[in-house]
Each structure stands twice: as structure tokens, then as C-alpha cells.
Design a protein around this motif. Structure first.
Motif, PDB file in Angstrom:
ATOM      1  N   MET A 156     -34.899   0.095 -22.041  1.00  0.00           N
ATOM      2  CA  MET A 156     -35.005  -1.358 -22.173  1.00  0.00           C
ATOM      3  C   MET A 156     -34.075  -2.051 -21.195  1.00  0.00           C
ATOM      4  SD  MET A 156     -35.122  -2.001 -26.299  1.00  0.00           S
ATOM      5  CE  MET A 156     -36.125  -0.979 -27.386  1.00  0.00           C
ATOM      6  N   LEU A 157     -34.342  -3.326 -20.963  1.00  0.00           N
ATOM      7  CA  LEU A 157     -33.407  -4.169 -20.248  1.00  0.00           C
ATOM      8  C   LEU A 157     -32.227  -4.471 -21.159  1.00  0.00           C
ATOM      9  CD1 LEU A 157     -35.928  -6.782 -18.778  1.00  0.00           C
ATOM     10  CD2 LEU A 157     -35.267  -4.568 -17.835  1.00  0.00           C
ATOM     11  N   PRO A 158     -31.056  -4.766 -20.589  1.00  0.00           N
ATOM     12  CA  PRO A 158     -29.899  -5.074 -21.447  1.00  0.00           C
ATOM     13  C   PRO A 158     -30.177  -6.153 -22.491  1.00  0.00           C
ATOM     14  CG  PRO A 158     -29.172  -4.732 -19.198  1.00  0.00           C
ATOM     15  CD  PRO A 158     -30.676  -4.687 -19.166  1.00  0.00           C
ATOM     16  N   MET A 159     -30.915  -7.206 -22.105  1.00  0.00           N
ATOM     17  CA  MET A 159     -31.182  -8.281 -23.069  1.00  0.00           C
ATOM     18  C   MET A 159     -32.072  -7.790 -24.209  1.00  0.00           C
ATOM     19  SD  MET A 159     -33.770 -10.660 -20.817  1.00  0.00           S
ATOM     20  CE  MET A 159     -35.303 -10.010 -20.129  1.00  0.00           C
ATOM     21  N   MET A 160     -32.942  -6.799 -23.928  1.00  0.00           N
ATOM     22  CA  MET A 160     -33.775  -6.212 -24.981  1.00  0.00           C
ATOM     23  C   MET A 160     -32.927  -5.373 -25.935  1.00  0.00           C
ATOM     24  SD  MET A 160     -37.106  -5.008 -22.806  1.00  0.00           S
ATOM     25  CE  MET A 160     -38.346  -6.178 -22.230  1.00  0.00           C
ATOM     26  N   HIS A 161     -32.034  -4.554 -25.376  1.00  0.00           N
ATOM     27  CA  HIS A 161     -31.121  -3.782 -26.221  1.00  0.00           C
ATOM     28  C   HIS A 161     -30.300  -4.723 -27.103  1.00  0.00           C
ATOM     29  CE1 HIS A 161     -31.756   0.310 -24.899  1.00  0.00           C
ATOM     30  NE2 HIS A 161     -31.567   0.013 -23.632  1.00  0.00           N
ATOM     31  N   GLN A 162     -29.855  -5.838 -26.530  1.00  0.00           N
ATOM     32  CA  GLN A 162     -29.056  -6.799 -27.286  1.00  0.00           C
ATOM     33  C   GLN A 162     -29.862  -7.378 -28.448  1.00  0.00           C
ATOM     34  OE1 GLN A 162     -27.494 -10.101 -24.958  1.00  0.00           O
ATOM     35  NE2 GLN A 162     -25.633 -10.063 -26.170  1.00  0.00           N
ATOM     36  N   ALA A 163     -31.132  -7.690 -28.193  1.00  0.00           N
ATOM     37  CA  ALA A 163     -31.993  -8.222 -29.258  1.00  0.00           C
ATOM     38  C   ALA A 163     -32.204  -7.176 -30.355  1.00  0.00           C
ATOM     39  CB  ALA A 163     -33.333  -8.654 -28.666  1.00  0.00           C
ATOM     40  N   CYS A 164     -32.298  -5.901 -29.962  1.00  0.00           N
ATOM     41  CA  CYS A 164     -32.465  -4.838 -30.953  1.00  0.00           C
ATOM     42  C   CYS A 164     -31.202  -4.660 -31.796  1.00  0.00           C
ATOM     43  CB  CYS A 164     -32.829  -3.529 -30.261  1.00  0.00           C
ATOM     44  SG  CYS A 164     -34.537  -3.477 -29.653  1.00  0.00           S
ATOM     45  N   VAL A 165     -30.047  -4.810 -31.169  1.00  0.00           N
ATOM     46  CA  VAL A 165     -28.785  -4.744 -31.914  1.00  0.00           C
ATOM     47  C   VAL A 165     -28.756  -5.825 -32.993  1.00  0.00           C
ATOM     48  CG1 VAL A 165     -26.296  -5.137 -31.752  1.00  0.00           C
ATOM     49  CG2 VAL A 165     -27.430  -3.641 -30.095  1.00  0.00           C
ATOM     50  N   ALA A 166     -29.140  -7.054 -32.608  1.00  0.00           N
ATOM     51  CA  ALA A 166     -29.152  -8.164 -33.573  1.00  0.00           C
ATOM     52  C   ALA A 166     -30.165  -7.916 -34.689  1.00  0.00           C
ATOM     53  CB  ALA A 166     -29.453  -9.474 -32.847  1.00  0.00           C
ATOM     54  N   GLU A 167     -31.334  -7.387 -34.341  1.00  0.00           N
ATOM     55  CA  GLU A 167     -32.369  -7.125 -35.342  1.00  0.00           C
ATOM     56  C   GLU A 167     -31.941  -6.019 -36.302  1.00  0.00           C
ATOM     57  OE1 GLU A 167     -35.630  -6.864 -37.694  1.00  0.00           O
ATOM     58  OE2 GLU A 167     -35.052  -8.518 -36.360  1.00  0.00           O
ATOM     59  N   GLN A 168     -31.257  -5.003 -35.797  1.00  0.00           N
ATOM     60  CA  GLN A 168     -30.777  -3.920 -36.652  1.00  0.00           C
ATOM     61  C   GLN A 168     -29.739  -4.434 -37.652  1.00  0.00           C
ATOM     62  OE1 GLN A 168     -31.900  -1.095 -37.257  1.00  0.00           O
ATOM     63  NE2 GLN A 168     -30.375   0.525 -37.495  1.00  0.00           N
ATOM     64  N   GLN A 169     -28.942  -5.403 -37.228  1.00  0.00           N
ATOM     65  CA  GLN A 169     -27.966  -6.003 -38.137  1.00  0.00           C
ATOM     66  C   GLN A 169     -28.653  -6.788 -39.249  1.00  0.00           C
ATOM     67  OE1 GLN A 169     -25.566  -8.244 -35.379  1.00  0.00           O
ATOM     68  NE2 GLN A 169     -24.355  -6.451 -34.747  1.00  0.00           N
ATOM     69  N   ARG A 170     -29.831  -7.325 -38.930  1.00  0.00           N
ATOM     70  CA  ARG A 170     -30.602  -8.075 -39.932  1.00  0.00           C
ATOM     71  C   ARG A 170     -31.245  -7.144 -40.944  1.00  0.00           C
ATOM     72  NH1 ARG A 170     -35.527  -9.847 -41.250  1.00  0.00           N
ATOM     73  NH2 ARG A 170     -36.550  -8.535 -39.696  1.00  0.00           N
ATOM     74  N   ARG A 171     -31.798  -6.026 -40.451  1.00  0.00           N
ATOM     75  CA  ARG A 171     -32.444  -5.040 -41.333  1.00  0.00           C
ATOM     76  C   ARG A 171     -32.273  -3.652 -40.736  1.00  0.00           C
ATOM     77  NH1 ARG A 171     -37.753  -3.079 -41.607  1.00  0.00           N
ATOM     78  NH2 ARG A 171     -38.562  -4.726 -40.229  1.00  0.00           N
ATOM     79  N   GLN A 172     -31.659  -2.774 -41.485  1.00  0.00           N
ATOM     80  CA  GLN A 172     -31.332  -1.440 -40.981  1.00  0.00           C
ATOM     81  C   GLN A 172     -32.561  -0.542 -40.909  1.00  0.00           C
ATOM     82  OE1 GLN A 172     -28.035  -0.066 -40.091  1.00  0.00           O
ATOM     83  NE2 GLN A 172     -27.798  -2.281 -39.867  1.00  0.00           N
TER      84      GLN A 172
END
Length: 534
Positions: free
Chosen positions: A280-296
Motif C-alpha cells: 500500500m501507499l503510506p496514506m493507505m497504511h495510515q488509513a488501515c491503522v485508524a480503521e484497525q483502532q476502530r474495529r480489531q
């Protein structure tokens, strides 16, 4: 020494000895017919089905009157049909030309006019676009629509159904002579500074890159196949050649989740399909980090998480480490002309050479070169040049660009950098992006890395602007993250840079914009950035 083949059938000899990208699917299907090759938004396509479709579609494309060497344009979203169409073109000796539908209509029309494809395979969603592009483009005589059963003509062309072309084709393999160095694909560069260039790449070059990539990211052959989530667009060399096709070569599964990147869908798919690899692009990885924090989700199956196209701050790298607890998180780099990855970090470089590109890929010889054509030694900065079997055959319809690219017996990347004593590659900047200020050469990349660390900055691009005294002055164009009042941002960026850079490197001006212009793969379009500030 050469064999006497005067008594050998040329077609039979070609079939027995050749390197053909379409044959990859046939070989894998022979061993793993019931294994899932592609999961496309939940639909599972086995290798047996993919191989049968590839041959049937190859016959269907040939029935349109297309001769070997003819380009076929593809304007398609990520889908198993797009992969099947590519492999069908390869088996039939045609040149597959995926087009970037995110470019302006003017650029897309220019590309079609330059390449002169004889046929177009497209999704129904792009019908309005092609009604606009095709009038006056006489080379395109046939259009194939993937998701319409009885399509109306597009711009007056002979228009067929993709499904119908497959269903009505004869059984059996497509067998035509295709040489190893025949062109299999034409991908147009992103055209960040000028009109895009058509990069012609052979079957042998792509096949070499597939093997190299499979080795580099530790794909397993046999009972433990790779499962790759692909979220980047397949009209780009990364998603097509670096990610998807090595998986097919190794008998793994490509996972597709939709037309647009969605972090929730991506994480769900990785958990459900037990993905082993993603990029992924860094901004995509960042969005995935935020989404994982929302729901594991359970992402323990991921063993390799690659990032590319842009640097990733150490703080984000650590968050991605936690997102994929069993994965090696590494940087991969390359360019369309040298089928990527051209360089890739080893896991240990995260600690010892995090800012580097890592060493050359297994198939590539990498050096730096001076303006006089002299190959430079360790620590000497010059243009990064390559020799490799996965170097492109050249640019379409552009002899001047070919002369420059292959000067002195090396392929010239247009990148500036150096190799250290361990042959690790350190990128300085694009040759055309070096800022010449007051007699000094300023790396825009080095300045960007510092500016990105300033409080209040979400994104940054550094360019040179004309200056009466200095020739060019360093200008930072930034997107604010909202944490600092915009009126204070320029002062803060400059103060931050003064503490970390030489005086000639410090931005003389800071321009705040709502967003930075980018390509479909997240690469900042610096020519457009320059136009904003000049």
C-alpha cells in the motif's frame, strides 16, 4: 554453437521453448486446477477456470482480425476479467495496453492516438468516456464490453460482449509463434513533467521480474501459496507486474475488494482470506491503522507488508508494525521501465538503513554514473543506472528518448543517488527535481523529509522557483493538518528547517494548499506543483 532446426516445425519448437506470460496460467492450472487464483469481491475464480477463459478469450480476440504484435487497449477496473484479458493477449501474441482512466480525457486521447490500438476492452462504466474519445480515432475497429450481454455500439464501432466472446470461442489452446523478446505490454508513464511515454516490455522481461519479486518477498511454491491483497490500480506496473502476476506464477491467490480503496473492506478481506502479503501507499497504511483502532481484526497471517511511492515516517512505521504483528514492513522501489521491484530493502535495513532504498533486486545490476558516462564508485553521487533482463525494450514512437535512456550501455533512471560500501542504494532526488540555488544543488527529497516533520504539516512537496539572485529559490508547498493556525504555519516550517538544514536548503517561501496534485498511485505531480507557485 547453434542447433540445426531445419527439420523442426517452427511453431512446435516455439511452444516447447518459449517464455510467454500467458503460459504461466496454463502451467499453474495444470498443477493446481482447483486452487483459487483470484477472489474478486467475494467471487472465487479457480486456476482451471482462469486458464480456460484465457484460451477462449485469446481465440475470441484473434477472431476480431487481430494479428500478433497488435496493441489492445484495456480501460478496466481491477477485476479477474482484467487479468484474464492480459493473459489472453499474451497467449495470442497481442500487446496488452492498460490505460490510466484517471488521466484527463485529453491525455487519454493522446495516448490512444500515439499507440493506435486496434481494439479496446473496457467496462460499461467507461462507455461515456469512449463515446468522447473514439470519434476520429480510426485505428480502433472493435470494442469489447466486459459487463454487458448485448452491448449497443460504442462510437459506431463493432462492439461485442466479453462474455459472449469467451462463450462462443472454440475449445483448446491458442497456439501462435510468440518470441521471448516480443512485446507483451505497453504501459504509459505517468507523465509527471510532460506527455506520457509508452514503455514497451517483453515477455522475457516481465517473467524475469516475476521470479525476482517472488524471491524478494519470500513467496512459497507448493503447499503454502501466497495470498496477496491488491488495492492499487492494475493499470499501473506495481499492481500488475509487481504484486498480482508473481502470485499467479507461484500458484497463490490474488484478492481484489473493489474499484476504490476502502480500509475497512481491505482489512476484512485480509482477515477472511488469511492474506500473507500486501502493498500500500503510506496514506493507505495510515488509513488501515485508524480503521484497525476502530474495529480489531486478526491480521496475524500477514508476513510481508510493503510500502512504496512515498517515504513513511518512523512513527507510522511503528504503527504498521503493530497492525501486522507477524510481518516484515519494508520499502520497495522501481520504475515502469525496469519492471519493478528494482530495489527492495531487506528486513534489517529498517534498523540500519531506514532512509535507503535497500540493495538491488536479484535480477538487476545497479550503479551510479557521472555526466561523462563514467561508472562511479561507492559514495559517489550520480545518476542511478541499471543493467537487467527486466529492462524495457524501449519507448514507443520516441527515438530521442531511447537514445538518452540507453546511453553508454546502461538504462538511465533519471534518479540521483549513491551506493554505499554494502551496495545499498541511497536516493537523493529525481534529476529533473534537483534545485539549483546560488551554485548549490539542493535535494528536494531531503528538504521534504524535514518539512514533513514540522508541526502542522500533513503533506509537503518542495520545488524550485525562479529567483533573480539565486537562480532558483527553495519553495515548500504544504497541506496543513489543522493543528496549527494557517497564518503561523510558514514561520513554524522555516524555523523548524533552520534547525535541521544548511542555510541554502531552508525554504525561502512556504505555500499552503488544500491538496497536492497526485497520480493514481500517490506520486506527487511536481510539474503541477510548480505551476501553482510560479
Amino acid at each position: 554453437m547453434k542447433p540445426d532446426l531445419s527439420q523442426v516445425d517452427p511453431l512446435g519448437y516455439n511452444l516447447a521453448t518459449r517464455t510467454n506470460l500467458g503460459d504461466v496460467v496454463v502451467r499453474t492450472a495444470a498443477l493446481f486446477p482447483d486452487r483459487v487464483a483470484v477472489v474478486d469481491r467475494g467471487e472465487e475464480i479457480t486456476y482451471a477456470r482462469l486458464a480456460e477463459t484465457v484460451d477462449r478469450l485469446g481465440h475470441g480476440l484473434r477472431s476480431l482480425g487481430l494479428e500478433p504484435g497488435t496493441p489492445v487497449a484495456l480501460t478496466m477496473m481491477n477485476s479477474w476479467q482484467m487479468l484474464a484479458t492480459y493473459y489472453a493477449c499474451a497467449r495470442a501474441g497481442l500487446v496488452c495496453m492498460p490505460t490510466n482512466f484517471l488521466l484527463s480525457a485529453d491525455d487519454q486521447r493522446w495516448i490512444l492516438d500515439d499507440a493506435r490500438p486496434a481494439a479496446l476492452v473496457t467496462d460499461a462504466a467507461f462507455r461515456p468516456l469512449h463515446e468522447q474519445l473514439l470519434p476520429g480515432l480510426e485505428s480502433v475497429t472493435a470494442v469489447v464490453i466486459t459487463d454487458e450481454s448485448d452491448p449497443e455500439p460504442v462510437a459506431g464501432r463493432d462492439t461485442r460482449s466479453w462474455r459472449g466472446l469467451v462463450d462462443q470461442a472454440p475449445d483448446g489452446p491458442v497456439e501462435v509463434i510468440v518470441e521471448d523478446r516480443d512485446t507483451v505490454q505497453c504501459l504509459y508513464t505517468s507523465g509527471t513533467t510532460s506527455r506520457p511515454k509508452g514503455v514497451l516490455v517483453s515477455h522475457a522481461a516481465v517473467h524475469t521480474a516475476l521470479l525476482s519479486n517472488a524471491l524478494a518477498i519470500r513467496m512459497s511454491w507448493g503447499p503454502n501459496p501466497p495470498v496477496m491483497l491488491v488495492v492499487l490500480p492494475m493499470f499501473h506496473v506495481t499492481a500488475l507486474n509487481t504484486l498480482s502476476m508473481p502470485v499467479i506464477l507461484m500458484g497463490g491467490t490474488v484478492v481484489l475488494v473493489g474499484a476504490a480503496f476502502d480500509p475497512a473492506l481491505s482489512l476484512d478481506a485480509m482477515e477472511q482470506q488469511r492474506a500473507t502479503h500486501t502493498m500500500m501507499l503510506p496514506m493507505m497504511h495510515q488509513a488501515c491503522v485508524a480503521e484497525q483502532q476502530r474495529r480489531q481484526r486478526d491480521l496475524s497471517s500477514v508476513t510481508t507488508a510493503i510500502y512504496a511511492m512515498a517515504p513513511m515516517p518512523e512513527e507510522l512505521l511503528e504503527e504498521v508494525d503493530r497492525l501486522y504483528p507477524q510481518a516484515e514492513v519494508i520499502l520497495g522501489s522501481g520504475q515502469t521501465e525496469v519492471v519493478p521491484a528494482t530495489t527492495m530493502q531487506w528486513p534489517e535495513h529498517r534498523r540500519t538503513a531506514a532512509a535507503s532504498w535497500g540493495p538491488q533486486a536479484v535480477s538487476v545490476l545497479t550503479k551510479t554514473m557521472g555526466p561523462d558516462g563514467r561508472v562511479l564508485g561507492p559514495g559517489e553521487t550520480g545518476e542511478i543506472v541499471y543493467r537487467a533482463p527486466n529492462v524495457c525494450s524501449g519507448y514507443w514512437n520516441n527515438p530521442g528518448a531511447n537514445a538518452e535512456a540507453f546511453a553508454h550501455g546502461w538504462f538511465h533512471s533519471g534518479d540521483i543517488g549513491h551506493l554505499d560500501e554494502d551496495a545499498v542504494i541511497w536516493f537523493t532526488d529525481r534529476l529533473k527535481d534537483i534545485i539549483k540555488s546560488g551554485g548549490e544543488n539542493v535535494s528536494s527529497v531531503a528538504v521534504e523529509a524535514v518539512v514533513l516533520g514540522a508541526e502542522g504539516v500533513a503533506e509537503a512537496s518542495v520545488v524550485g522557483v525562479p529567483h533573480e539572485r539565486w537562480g532558483e529559490a527553495v519553495c515548500a508547498v504544504v497541506v496543513a493538518d489543522g493543528s496549527v493556525p494557517e497564518a503561523e504555519l510558514e514561520e513554524r516550517v522555516v524555523a523548524h528547517a533552520k534547525q535541521r538544514l544548511a542555510g541554502f536548503q531552508v525554504p525561502k517561501s512556504v505555500v499552503v494548499v488544500a491538496e497536492l496534485p497526485k497520480t493514481a498511485t500517490g506520486k506527487i505531480l511536481k510539474q503541477q506543483v510548480r505551476e501553482v507557485v510560479r
